[in-house]
Design a protein around this motif. Structure first.
Motif, PDB file in Angstrom:
ATOM      1  N   THR A  75      26.070  35.886  43.208  1.00 16.02           N
ATOM      2  CA  THR A  75      25.844  35.646  41.790  1.00 16.02           C
ATOM      3  C   THR A  75      26.592  36.709  41.022  1.00 16.02           C
ATOM      4  O   THR A  75      26.620  37.866  41.427  1.00 16.02           O
ATOM      5  CB  THR A  75      24.343  35.709  41.456  1.00 16.02           C
ATOM      6  N   GLY A  76      27.217  36.342  39.927  1.00 14.64           N
ATOM      7  CA  GLY A  76      28.008  37.298  39.163  1.00 14.64           C
ATOM      8  C   GLY A  76      29.409  37.385  39.725  1.00 14.64           C
ATOM      9  O   GLY A  76      29.821  36.630  40.596  1.00 14.64           O
ATOM     10  N   SER A  77      30.162  38.344  39.251  1.00 13.44           N
ATOM     11  CA  SER A  77      31.556  38.478  39.665  1.00 13.44           C
ATOM     12  C   SER A  77      31.699  39.482  40.795  1.00 13.44           C
ATOM     13  O   SER A  77      30.805  40.272  41.075  1.00 13.44           O
ATOM     14  CB  SER A  77      32.414  38.914  38.485  1.00 13.44           C
ATOM     15  N   ALA A  78      32.850  39.461  41.446  1.00 15.69           N
ATOM     16  CA  ALA A  78      33.135  40.398  42.531  1.00 15.69           C
ATOM     17  C   ALA A  78      33.200  41.829  42.015  1.00 15.69           C
ATOM     18  O   ALA A  78      33.003  42.773  42.777  1.00 15.69           O
ATOM     19  CB  ALA A  78      34.438  40.024  43.209  1.00 15.69           C
ATOM     20  N   ALA A  79      33.445  42.001  40.725  1.00 16.78           N
ATOM     21  CA  ALA A  79      33.509  43.348  40.150  1.00 16.78           C
ATOM     22  C   ALA A  79      32.159  44.046  40.201  1.00 16.78           C
ATOM     23  O   ALA A  79      32.086  45.265  40.112  1.00 16.78           O
ATOM     24  CB  ALA A  79      34.012  43.275  38.711  1.00 16.78           C
ATOM     25  N   ASN A  80      31.078  43.280  40.364  1.00 14.42           N
ATOM     26  CA  ASN A  80      29.738  43.862  40.414  1.00 14.42           C
ATOM     27  C   ASN A  80      29.319  44.289  41.817  1.00 14.42           C
ATOM     28  O   ASN A  80      28.246  44.843  41.981  1.00 14.42           O
ATOM     29  CB  ASN A  80      28.712  42.876  39.848  1.00 14.42           C
ATOM     30  N   LEU A  81      30.118  43.998  42.825  1.00 15.97           N
ATOM     31  CA  LEU A  81      29.773  44.365  44.190  1.00 15.97           C
ATOM     32  C   LEU A  81      30.041  45.849  44.422  1.00 15.97           C
ATOM     33  O   LEU A  81      31.034  46.385  43.952  1.00 15.97           O
ATOM     34  CB  LEU A  81      30.596  43.548  45.194  1.00 15.97           C
ATOM     35  N   PRO A  82      29.182  46.515  45.186  1.00 12.64           N
ATOM     36  CA  PRO A  82      29.424  47.930  45.492  1.00 12.64           C
ATOM     37  C   PRO A  82      30.573  48.075  46.489  1.00 12.64           C
ATOM     38  O   PRO A  82      30.913  47.125  47.206  1.00 12.64           O
ATOM     39  CB  PRO A  82      28.103  48.385  46.110  1.00 12.64           C
ATOM     40  N   ASP A  83      31.168  49.246  46.546  1.00 18.18           N
ATOM     41  CA  ASP A  83      32.268  49.504  47.480  1.00 18.18           C
ATOM     42  C   ASP A  83      31.864  49.224  48.924  1.00 18.18           C
ATOM     43  O   ASP A  83      32.688  48.819  49.734  1.00 18.18           O
ATOM     44  CB  ASP A  83      32.749  50.943  47.354  1.00 18.18           C
ATOM     45  N   SER A  84      30.589  49.429  49.255  1.00 17.54           N
ATOM     46  CA  SER A  84      30.122  49.216  50.628  1.00 17.54           C
ATOM     47  C   SER A  84      30.130  47.741  51.023  1.00 17.54           C
ATOM     48  O   SER A  84      29.980  47.424  52.202  1.00 17.54           O
ATOM     49  CB  SER A  84      28.724  49.800  50.800  1.00 17.54           C
ATOM     50  N   ALA A  85      30.304  46.825  50.073  1.00 20.16           N
ATOM     51  CA  ALA A  85      30.340  45.396  50.373  1.00 20.16           C
ATOM     52  C   ALA A  85      31.723  44.940  50.835  1.00 20.16           C
ATOM     53  O   ALA A  85      31.922  43.770  51.118  1.00 20.16           O
ATOM     54  CB  ALA A  85      29.915  44.599  49.145  1.00 20.16           C
ATOM     55  N   TYR A  86      32.677  45.864  50.915  1.00 18.20           N
ATOM     56  CA  TYR A  86      34.050  45.544  51.311  1.00 18.20           C
ATOM     57  C   TYR A  86      34.460  46.331  52.544  1.00 18.20           C
ATOM     58  O   TYR A  86      33.947  47.407  52.810  1.00 18.20           O
ATOM     59  CB  TYR A  86      35.024  45.883  50.170  1.00 18.20           C
ATOM     60  N   SER A 145      38.610  43.442  51.737  1.00 21.92           N
ATOM     61  CA  SER A 145      38.020  42.110  51.840  1.00 21.92           C
ATOM     62  C   SER A 145      36.501  42.212  51.833  1.00 21.92           C
ATOM     63  O   SER A 145      35.942  43.152  52.398  1.00 21.92           O
ATOM     64  CB  SER A 145      38.451  41.433  53.139  1.00 21.92           C
ATOM     65  N   PRO A 146      35.818  41.225  51.238  1.00 22.67           N
ATOM     66  CA  PRO A 146      34.353  41.246  51.273  1.00 22.67           C
ATOM     67  C   PRO A 146      33.858  41.122  52.709  1.00 22.67           C
ATOM     68  O   PRO A 146      34.434  40.380  53.512  1.00 22.67           O
ATOM     69  CB  PRO A 146      33.943  40.031  50.456  1.00 22.67           C
ATOM     70  N   ILE A 147      32.810  41.838  53.040  1.00 21.81           N
ATOM     71  CA  ILE A 147      32.243  41.775  54.386  1.00 21.81           C
ATOM     72  C   ILE A 147      31.560  40.431  54.612  1.00 21.81           C
ATOM     73  O   ILE A 147      31.729  39.798  55.641  1.00 21.81           O
ATOM     74  CB  ILE A 147      31.264  42.941  54.613  1.00 21.81           C
ATOM     75  N   ASP A 148      30.766  39.984  53.656  1.00 18.24           N
ATOM     76  CA  ASP A 148      30.031  38.723  53.776  1.00 18.24           C
ATOM     77  C   ASP A 148      30.703  37.674  52.899  1.00 18.24           C
ATOM     78  O   ASP A 148      30.666  37.761  51.680  1.00 18.24           O
ATOM     79  CB  ASP A 148      28.579  38.929  53.345  1.00 18.24           C
ATOM     80  N   THR A 149      31.301  36.671  53.524  1.00 18.64           N
ATOM     81  CA  THR A 149      31.977  35.617  52.762  1.00 18.64           C
ATOM     82  C   THR A 149      31.189  34.304  52.786  1.00 18.64           C
ATOM     83  O   THR A 149      31.597  33.345  52.167  1.00 18.64           O
ATOM     84  CB  THR A 149      33.383  35.352  53.318  1.00 18.64           C
ATOM     85  N   ARG A 150      30.077  34.273  53.497  1.00 13.58           N
ATOM     86  CA  ARG A 150      29.311  33.028  53.606  1.00 13.58           C
ATOM     87  C   ARG A 150      28.172  32.922  52.592  1.00 13.58           C
ATOM     88  O   ARG A 150      27.781  31.850  52.222  1.00 13.58           O
ATOM     89  CB  ARG A 150      28.744  32.877  55.012  1.00 13.58           C
TER      90      ARG A 150
END
Length: 68
Positions: A35-46, A26-31
């Motif tokens: 910008t962009g898609s969730a595929a662009n988030l680094p592993d540390s964001a989950y 799950s994403p750490i920050d949901t609030r």
């Protein structure tokens, strides 16, 4: 491993104590708007929200139902 490629235990698999049967991230920050898609988030964001089997005996996965 009892998990399919989708991170969920497959029907017919045997669950033993402490087996992970759902490997959810799950994403750490949901609030904050992203910008962009969730595929662009680094592993540390989950963070891991894995579900494990916590019974003494074994169980067989009968069926898997996904609901959105």
């Amino acid at each position: 491993m009892i998990l399919d490629d989708d991170g969920i235990a497959a029907p017919g698999e045997i669950l033993r104590p402490y087996d992970i049967y759902i490997n959810k991230q799950s994403p750490i920050d949901t609030r904050t708007p992203k910008t962009g898609s969730a595929a662009n988030l680094p592993d540390s964001a989950y963070r891991s929200n894995a579900q494990s089997f916590n019974d003494n005996g074994g169980e067989v996965v009968d069926r898997v139902v996904l609901m959105l």
